[in-house]
Design an enzyme around this catalytic site. Structure first.
Site, PDB file in Angstrom:
ATOM      1  N   LYS A  24       0.973  -1.083  -0.086  1.00 21.97           N
ATOM      2  CA  LYS A  24      -0.002  -0.020  -0.185  1.00 21.97           C
ATOM      3  C   LYS A  24       0.802   1.201   0.036  1.00 21.97           C
ATOM      4  O   LYS A  24       0.665   2.080  -0.676  1.00 21.97           O
ATOM      5  CB  LYS A  24      -0.974  -0.027   1.209  1.00 21.97           C
ATOM      6  CG  LYS A  24      -1.737   1.209   1.436  1.00 21.97           C
ATOM      7  CD  LYS A  24      -3.014   0.923   2.295  1.00 21.97           C
ATOM      8  CE  LYS A  24      -2.843   0.899   3.803  1.00 21.97           C
ATOM      9  NZ  LYS A  24      -2.702   2.538   3.954  1.00 21.97           N
ATOM     10  N   SER A  25       1.939   1.409   0.836  1.00 18.88           N
ATOM     11  CA  SER A  25       2.815   2.517   1.042  1.00 18.88           C
ATOM     12  C   SER A  25       3.346   2.752  -0.295  1.00 18.88           C
ATOM     13  O   SER A  25       3.536   3.880  -0.705  1.00 18.88           O
ATOM     14  CB  SER A  25       3.819   2.281   2.022  1.00 18.88           C
ATOM     15  OG  SER A  25       3.280   2.338   3.268  1.00 18.88           O
ATOM     16  N   ARG A  29       2.875   5.865  -3.365  1.00 23.28           N
ATOM     17  CA  ARG A  29       4.157   6.709  -3.641  1.00 23.28           C
ATOM     18  C   ARG A  29       4.461   6.537  -5.141  1.00 23.28           C
ATOM     19  O   ARG A  29       4.703   7.534  -5.991  1.00 23.28           O
ATOM     20  CB  ARG A  29       5.346   6.171  -3.219  1.00 23.28           C
ATOM     21  CG  ARG A  29       5.486   6.680  -1.708  1.00 23.28           C
ATOM     22  CD  ARG A  29       6.334   5.820  -0.597  1.00 23.28           C
ATOM     23  NE  ARG A  29       6.449   6.397   0.514  1.00 23.28           N
ATOM     24  CZ  ARG A  29       5.527   6.238   1.674  1.00 23.28           C
ATOM     25  NH1 ARG A  29       4.362   5.663   1.544  1.00 23.28           N
ATOM     26  NH2 ARG A  29       5.779   6.701   2.786  1.00 23.28           N
ATOM     27  N   GLY A  96      -4.993   8.377   5.363  1.00 20.01           N
ATOM     28  CA  GLY A  96      -3.887   9.223   6.033  1.00 20.01           C
ATOM     29  C   GLY A  96      -2.780   9.444   5.024  1.00 20.01           C
ATOM     30  O   GLY A  96      -2.416  10.677   5.065  1.00 20.01           O
ATOM     31  N   ASP A 318       2.301  -0.619  12.057  1.00 26.04           N
ATOM     32  CA  ASP A 318       0.941  -1.155  11.589  1.00 26.04           C
ATOM     33  C   ASP A 318       0.627  -2.558  12.005  1.00 26.04           C
ATOM     34  O   ASP A 318      -0.403  -3.057  11.714  1.00 26.04           O
ATOM     35  CB  ASP A 318       1.057  -0.909  10.038  1.00 26.04           C
ATOM     36  CG  ASP A 318       0.992   0.530   9.612  1.00 26.04           C
ATOM     37  OD1 ASP A 318       0.713   1.290  10.517  1.00 26.04           O
ATOM     38  OD2 ASP A 318       1.450   0.735   8.309  1.00 26.04           O
ATOM     39  N   LYS A 345      -4.134   6.474  14.844  1.00 29.38           N
ATOM     40  CA  LYS A 345      -4.420   5.528  13.599  1.00 29.38           C
ATOM     41  C   LYS A 345      -5.859   5.696  13.146  1.00 29.38           C
ATOM     42  O   LYS A 345      -6.686   6.499  13.652  1.00 29.38           O
ATOM     43  CB  LYS A 345      -3.661   4.549  13.759  1.00 29.38           C
ATOM     44  CG  LYS A 345      -2.088   4.470  13.997  1.00 29.38           C
ATOM     45  CD  LYS A 345      -1.544   4.800  12.595  1.00 29.38           C
ATOM     46  CE  LYS A 345       0.235   4.801  12.860  1.00 29.38           C
ATOM     47  NZ  LYS A 345       0.645   5.494  12.075  1.00 29.38           N
ATOM     48  N   ARG A 349      -6.024   2.478  18.221  1.00 28.82           N
ATOM     49  CA  ARG A 349      -5.596   1.092  18.399  1.00 28.82           C
ATOM     50  C   ARG A 349      -5.161   0.530  19.341  1.00 28.82           C
ATOM     51  O   ARG A 349      -5.212  -0.937  19.858  1.00 28.82           O
ATOM     52  CB  ARG A 349      -4.469   0.602  17.329  1.00 28.82           C
ATOM     53  CG  ARG A 349      -5.030   1.094  15.875  1.00 28.82           C
ATOM     54  CD  ARG A 349      -4.101   0.499  14.816  1.00 28.82           C
ATOM     55  NE  ARG A 349      -4.753   0.734  13.021  1.00 28.82           N
ATOM     56  CZ  ARG A 349      -4.105   0.695  12.355  1.00 28.82           C
ATOM     57  NH1 ARG A 349      -2.934   0.687  12.110  1.00 28.82           N
ATOM     58  NH2 ARG A 349      -4.901   0.783  11.006  1.00 28.82           N
ATOM     59  N   ARG A 390      -7.024  -2.878  10.016  1.00 25.81           N
ATOM     60  CA  ARG A 390      -5.867  -3.898  10.741  1.00 25.81           C
ATOM     61  C   ARG A 390      -6.332  -4.510  11.861  1.00 25.81           C
ATOM     62  O   ARG A 390      -6.068  -5.465  12.353  1.00 25.81           O
ATOM     63  CB  ARG A 390      -4.619  -2.981  10.898  1.00 25.81           C
ATOM     64  CG  ARG A 390      -4.318  -2.357   9.656  1.00 25.81           C
ATOM     65  CD  ARG A 390      -2.498  -2.356   9.764  1.00 25.81           C
ATOM     66  NE  ARG A 390      -2.199  -1.276   8.589  1.00 25.81           N
ATOM     67  CZ  ARG A 390      -1.872  -1.824   7.318  1.00 25.81           C
ATOM     68  NH1 ARG A 390      -2.212  -3.030   7.156  1.00 25.81           N
ATOM     69  NH2 ARG A 390      -1.490  -0.609   6.256  1.00 25.81           N
TER      70      ARG A 390
END
Ligand code: S3P
Length: 431
Positions: A24-25, A29, A96, A318, A345, A349, A390
């Site tokens: 995902k990250s 990008r 985010g 995470d 988050k 969490r 998550r």
């Protein structure tokens, strides 16, 4: 029970070979950096999930041409100078990463834009990114002086700054690095603790000159990335749920192929190894700037530990929800400290995890900056995901060590990062 509950049966064995979707990250990008490049970029194995779709929709509203075919993307852009003033409000949904990175890009543009998000995102702090962008010269406003969405931006005329980040955040670091590509001067960003460096790696691969020394990233502003041709590795954070499941199931043998093992992401492996896990990294290789491996996991007898190293927390931030479920199945007590970022988050969490563990019969308590978990027997029950992807997946895998069914409320939150979670989990489960 409403249709939003999903039930998970206890099982005998967890076994198989799987591939998890793209990271995902890195997907976010790749989309942002391709959009800043003038020309045609190709991205393969991109993650198709709600957060990444939020980034695509926002970039399209800024005039970037993005074509999706399966999990391949072609981005056609005239570069950052061709971005158009969006007609409507940009909506980052639950993401985010989309918000903090796009705020950096919007700040370089001499036009008006507004970005908003869902209820969860609208309660998450944005000052960490809006404050340095205002120092660079952007006009930003929003609730609580630019701390909460919706946030409006009128950018342009940015100057590079020397910035000491108060919070270790790869999202903020990325927002600032990308803001520098539309600024003048020199940019220097010091991180309190080094975070995932996907952005730096991808920018270097696209011709941007940047150096990192002593947790400080330095680059000349106004550098324009070249178009990308990249393949996104499997997401370690998605793999983490099956790493956890394989460790705590009675009998397991799981191989996860093609997972990104960037040092900034793999704190969970170091933590579970010190709890007693033996995990093999096979076929380690380098693919388009990132380290990748196949991860082999078997059932392990684990013992509780004290995690008091802030950098280990940053490298596993995470994965703390799934780590908490692993700790619930270990012998003795696990203490997690320096994890206060978990409170801001997609949900709080710390609270959500302690509440979930308690619902399953495990003794756990909140600390301001973490939690204490007593290993024990998972007895089944109902866990509220708090609409947090998550939390939903971490507790879904608790079923592999449970004596009775585990129900997850609002399980569909998994669509944010891992819509295929259920299908892949089912291929491993042997009842
Ligand atoms: C991310 C960075 C981390 C992480 C998030 C993704 C990124 O957030 O928790 O899921 O892609 O840069 P922070 O930057 O808030 O630490």
């Amino acid at each position: 029970m409403n249709s939003n509950y999903v039930s998970f049966q206890p099982l005998e064995r967890l076994e198989g070979i799987i591939i998890v979707p793209g990271d995902k990250s890195i997907s976010h990008r790749a989309l942002f950096i391709s959009s800043l490049a003038s020309g045609i970029s190709r991205i393969n194995n991109i993650l198709i999930a709600e957060d990444v779709l939020s980034t695509i929709v926002c970039l399209r509203m800024l005039g970037v041409d993005i074509e999706l075919t399966g999990n391949s993307v072609v981005v056609k852009s005239g570069g950052i100078d061709s971005f158009k003033e969006p007609v409507g409000v940009l909506n980052a949904g639950n993401s985010g990463t989309t918000t903090r990175i796009i705020l950096g890009i919007l700040s370089t543009r001499n036009f008006f834009s507004v970005i908003t998000g869902d209820d969860s995102l609208s309660s998450r702090p944005m000052r960490r990114i809006t404050a340095p962008l205002m120092i660079m010269g952007a006009s930003i406003d929003g609730r609580d002086n630019g701390n909460y969405l919706p946030v409006s931006v009128r950018g342009g005329g940015l100057k590079g700054i020397n910035y000491n980040m108060p919070v270790a955040s790869a999202q903020v670091k990325t927002g600032l690095i990308l803001a520098s590509t539309g600024a003048k001067g020199v940019m220097s960003i010091k991180e309190p603790i080094s975070t995932r460096d996907h952005t730096e790696r991808m920018l270097k691969a696209s011709g941007v000159n940047l150096k990192t020394e002593d947790n400080t990233i330095e680059l000349s502003c106004s550098q324009k990335p070249l178009p990308l041709n990249t393949v996104i590795p499997g997401d370690f954070s998605s793999a983490a749920f099956f790493i956890g499941a394989a460790l705590i199931a009675k009998e397991s043998d799981v191989l996860i192929k093609g997972v990104g093992i960037n040092h900034g992401r793999t704190g969970l492996l170091d933590i579970v190894k010190s709890m007693g896990a033996k995990i093999e990294l096979l076929n380690e290789r380098y693919e388009t700037g990132e380290s990748v491996a196949d991860i082999h996991i078997k059932t392990a007898k684990l013992k509780g530990i004290v995690i008091d190293d802030k950098s280990l927390i940053v490298r596993s931030i995470d994965e703390i929800p799934v780590l908490a479920v692993i700790a619930a199945c270990a012998d003795g007590e696990t203490v997690i400290r320096h994890a206060e970022e978990l409170r801001v988050k997609e949900s709080d969490r710390i609270k959500a995890v302690v509440e979930g563990l308690t619902a399953l019969g495990i003794k756990a308590k909140e600390l301001d900056d973490g939690m204490v978990i007593q290993g024990g027997a998972i007895k089944g029950g109902t866990v509220d995901s708090h609409n947090d992807h998550r939390i939903a997946m971490a507790f879904a895998i608790s079923s592999v060590a449970s004596t009775k069914e585990v129900f997850i409320n609002d399980f569909n939150a998994v669509g944010i990062s891992f819509p295929e979670f259920m299908d892949i989990f089912n291929t491993l489960r042997h009842l």
